[in-house]
Motif scaffolding. Structure first.
Motif, PDB file in Angstrom:
ATOM      1  N   MET A 120      32.640  39.340  31.308  1.00 13.56           N
ATOM      2  CA  MET A 120      33.345  40.502  31.978  1.00 13.56           C
ATOM      3  C   MET A 120      34.740  40.482  31.684  1.00 13.56           C
ATOM      4  SD  MET A 120      33.739  41.460  36.116  1.00 13.56           S
ATOM      5  CE  MET A 120      35.100  40.513  36.065  1.00 13.56           C
ATOM      6  N   GLN A 121      35.166  39.461  31.920  1.00 16.90           N
ATOM      7  CA  GLN A 121      36.778  39.414  31.397  1.00 16.90           C
ATOM      8  C   GLN A 121      37.158  40.021  29.845  1.00 16.90           C
ATOM      9  OE1 GLN A 121      39.354  36.180  33.037  1.00 16.90           O
ATOM     10  NE2 GLN A 121      40.326  36.080  31.065  1.00 16.90           N
ATOM     11  N   TYR A 122      36.222  39.572  29.276  1.00 10.61           N
ATOM     12  CA  TYR A 122      36.401  39.954  27.725  1.00 10.61           C
ATOM     13  C   TYR A 122      36.149  41.407  27.412  1.00 10.61           C
ATOM     14  CZ  TYR A 122      35.995  40.316  22.567  1.00 10.61           C
ATOM     15  OH  TYR A 122      36.191  40.229  21.440  1.00 10.61           O
ATOM     16  N   GLU A 123      35.154  41.904  28.491  1.00  6.76           N
ATOM     17  CA  GLU A 123      34.926  43.369  28.100  1.00  6.76           C
ATOM     18  C   GLU A 123      36.093  44.211  28.611  1.00  6.76           C
ATOM     19  OE1 GLU A 123      31.357  44.652  29.945  1.00  6.76           O
ATOM     20  OE2 GLU A 123      30.105  43.292  28.763  1.00  6.76           O
ATOM     21  N   MET A 124      36.770  43.564  29.810  1.00 14.32           N
ATOM     22  CA  MET A 124      37.858  44.305  30.489  1.00 14.32           C
ATOM     23  C   MET A 124      39.025  44.308  29.664  1.00 14.32           C
ATOM     24  SD  MET A 124      39.566  43.923  34.319  1.00 14.32           S
ATOM     25  CE  MET A 124      37.935  43.415  35.286  1.00 14.32           C
ATOM     26  N   TYR A 125      39.227  43.185  29.027  1.00 18.76           N
ATOM     27  CA  TYR A 125      40.502  43.028  27.823  1.00 18.76           C
ATOM     28  C   TYR A 125      40.339  43.989  26.798  1.00 18.76           C
ATOM     29  CZ  TYR A 125      43.343  41.188  24.089  1.00 18.76           C
ATOM     30  OH  TYR A 125      43.903  41.203  22.921  1.00 18.76           O
ATOM     31  N   LEU A 126      39.128  44.168  26.234  1.00 16.72           N
ATOM     32  CA  LEU A 126      38.893  45.206  25.337  1.00 16.72           C
ATOM     33  C   LEU A 126      39.111  46.578  25.929  1.00 16.72           C
ATOM     34  CD1 LEU A 126      35.671  43.690  23.581  1.00 16.72           C
ATOM     35  CD2 LEU A 126      38.067  43.636  22.890  1.00 16.72           C
ATOM     36  N   ASP A 127      38.787  46.977  27.201  1.00 15.80           N
ATOM     37  CA  ASP A 127      39.093  48.218  27.669  1.00 15.80           C
ATOM     38  C   ASP A 127      40.299  48.462  27.790  1.00 15.80           C
ATOM     39  OD1 ASP A 127      36.255  48.841  27.564  1.00 15.80           O
ATOM     40  OD2 ASP A 127      36.117  48.593  29.738  1.00 15.80           O
ATOM     41  N   LEU A 128      41.109  47.378  28.254  1.00 14.07           N
ATOM     42  CA  LEU A 128      42.658  47.706  28.492  1.00 14.07           C
ATOM     43  C   LEU A 128      43.466  47.957  27.054  1.00 14.07           C
ATOM     44  CD1 LEU A 128      43.065  44.539  30.991  1.00 14.07           C
ATOM     45  CD2 LEU A 128      43.320  47.103  31.460  1.00 14.07           C
ATOM     46  N   ASP A 178      47.600  39.936  27.924  1.00 14.52           N
ATOM     47  CA  ASP A 178      47.029  38.422  28.094  1.00 14.52           C
ATOM     48  C   ASP A 178      45.588  38.428  28.076  1.00 14.52           C
ATOM     49  OD1 ASP A 178      46.538  35.807  28.105  1.00 14.52           O
ATOM     50  OD2 ASP A 178      48.532  35.342  29.059  1.00 14.52           O
ATOM     51  N   PRO A 179      44.975  38.206  27.208  1.00 12.63           N
ATOM     52  CA  PRO A 179      43.412  38.158  26.996  1.00 12.63           C
ATOM     53  C   PRO A 179      43.235  36.866  28.116  1.00 12.63           C
ATOM     54  CG  PRO A 179      44.033  37.201  25.138  1.00 12.63           C
ATOM     55  CD  PRO A 179      45.396  37.570  25.565  1.00 12.63           C
ATOM     56  N   THR A 180      43.743  35.834  28.333  1.00 12.73           N
ATOM     57  CA  THR A 180      43.000  34.682  29.107  1.00 12.73           C
ATOM     58  C   THR A 180      43.500  34.985  30.551  1.00 12.73           C
ATOM     59  OG1 THR A 180      45.165  33.371  28.922  1.00 12.73           O
ATOM     60  CG2 THR A 180      43.610  33.113  27.167  1.00 12.73           C
ATOM     61  N   THR A 181      44.276  35.568  30.915  1.00  8.50           N
ATOM     62  CA  THR A 181      44.634  36.082  32.502  1.00  8.50           C
ATOM     63  C   THR A 181      44.567  37.441  32.842  1.00  8.50           C
ATOM     64  OG1 THR A 181      47.027  36.239  31.890  1.00  8.50           O
ATOM     65  CG2 THR A 181      46.521  33.899  32.364  1.00  8.50           C
ATOM     66  N   ILE A 193      40.101  49.652  35.874  1.00 13.14           N
ATOM     67  CA  ILE A 193      39.335  48.887  36.850  1.00 13.14           C
ATOM     68  C   ILE A 193      38.461  49.227  38.063  1.00 13.14           C
ATOM     69  CG2 ILE A 193      41.384  47.020  36.615  1.00 13.14           C
ATOM     70  CD1 ILE A 193      42.760  48.052  39.348  1.00 13.14           C
ATOM     71  N   TYR A 194      38.358  50.364  38.330  1.00  9.38           N
ATOM     72  CA  TYR A 194      37.618  51.218  39.367  1.00  9.38           C
ATOM     73  C   TYR A 194      36.185  51.677  38.799  1.00  9.38           C
ATOM     74  CZ  TYR A 194      36.715  53.412  43.627  1.00  9.38           C
ATOM     75  OH  TYR A 194      36.264  53.736  45.018  1.00  9.38           O
ATOM     76  N   LYS A 195      35.906  51.073  37.434  1.00 10.69           N
ATOM     77  CA  LYS A 195      34.827  51.296  36.815  1.00 10.69           C
ATOM     78  C   LYS A 195      33.510  50.546  37.908  1.00 10.69           C
ATOM     79  CE  LYS A 195      36.216  52.465  32.020  1.00 10.69           C
ATOM     80  NZ  LYS A 195      35.960  51.896  30.662  1.00 10.69           N
TER      81      LYS A 195
END
Length: 243
Positions: A61-69, A85-88, A126-128
């Motif tokens: 999920m974090q990786y998907e959110m990073y790509l969206d950002l 920052d992709p890690t945080t 983030i509200y997706k």
């Protein structure tokens, strides 16, 4: 003589039976211990598998959110002097001296215009549905640099410099949060936004580290929007439930 031999054999037989009973009891105890160990190992494996599944879910999920950002903000990062920052999952606005006057907490007009553009677009991501219920909080973090020159000249002690930085960084992040809540246009649930966003000032306690793991004080002057998922809370709730 026969009588003595008979009683002697009877006594030996009785002794043999006692040893057999003892061995049988020990075997039973061993089996019970083994069962207990197996149960504990199964429970440990169950918890390990659960935590692994949670970790995998949130890593993905974090990786998907990073790509969206990156897709949303990538073209604007250079002109904003920002990075992700992709890690945080931290969107980092560098160069506080551009966004604030030196030693002041009032937001400059340039930074206000950035926030008016940035904040509604951040909320849109983030509200997706796939993220909304997985977010614990979004921290607006303020960081200052250590005033090495003032410390060397004896104007401030390290302790006073840190305390001043705490006040300054907290005021800056509070002003950023208030400005975002009151001066930007967004249409999602305002109560959700208020419950999720917090402002924290860290002074110079968390410097930005360069590749050699040394503080980069220039980059340490920054404001970050850090997205924190609720994976830790889910694991803690699972542990408390005793499952």
């Amino acid at each position: 003589m026969r009588s003595k031999k008979f009683f002697s054999e009877q006594g030996l037989l009785s002794f043999d039976l006692s040893i057999s009973d003892l061995m049988a009891a020990l075997c039973c105890i061993f089996v019970l211990i083994l069962i207990g160990v197996i149960v504990q190992l199964n429970q440990a494996k169950k918890e390990f598998d659960f935590k692994n599944a949670i970790a995998e879910k949130y890593v993905n999920m974090q990786y998907e959110m990073y790509l969206d950002l990156v897709e949303e903000f990538g073209p604007d990062l250079d002109k904003w002097n920002a990075e992700i920052d992709p890690t945080t999952l931290a969107i980092r606005f560098l160069g506080n001296e551009v966004n604030f006057d030196a030693d002041k907490a009032e937001i400059k007009n340039r930074y206000k215009s950035i926030l008016q553009d940035f904040f509604p677009r951040l909320l849109k991501i983030i509200y997706k549905d796939k993220y909304r219920n997985e977010i614990d909080e979004i921290r607006i973090e303020g960081h200052t640099a250590r005033s090495n020159l003032r410390i060397q000249k004896g104007i401030f002690s390290e302790e006073d410099d840190y305390k001043n930085g705490i006040i300054l960084s907290q005021e800056r992040t509070a002003n950023v949060l208030v400005y975002c809540l009151t001066n930007t246009k967004y249409s999602i649930d305002k109560n959700w936004v208020r419950n999720k966003f917090v402002a924290n000032g860290y002074s110079s306690s968390r410097p930005f580290l360069n590749e050699s793991n040394s503080p980069d004080w220039e980059k340490s002057r920054r404001v970050e929007f850090r997205i924190k998922t609720n994976s830790d809370n889910i694991v803690k709730q699972y542990q408390k439930s005793g499952k």
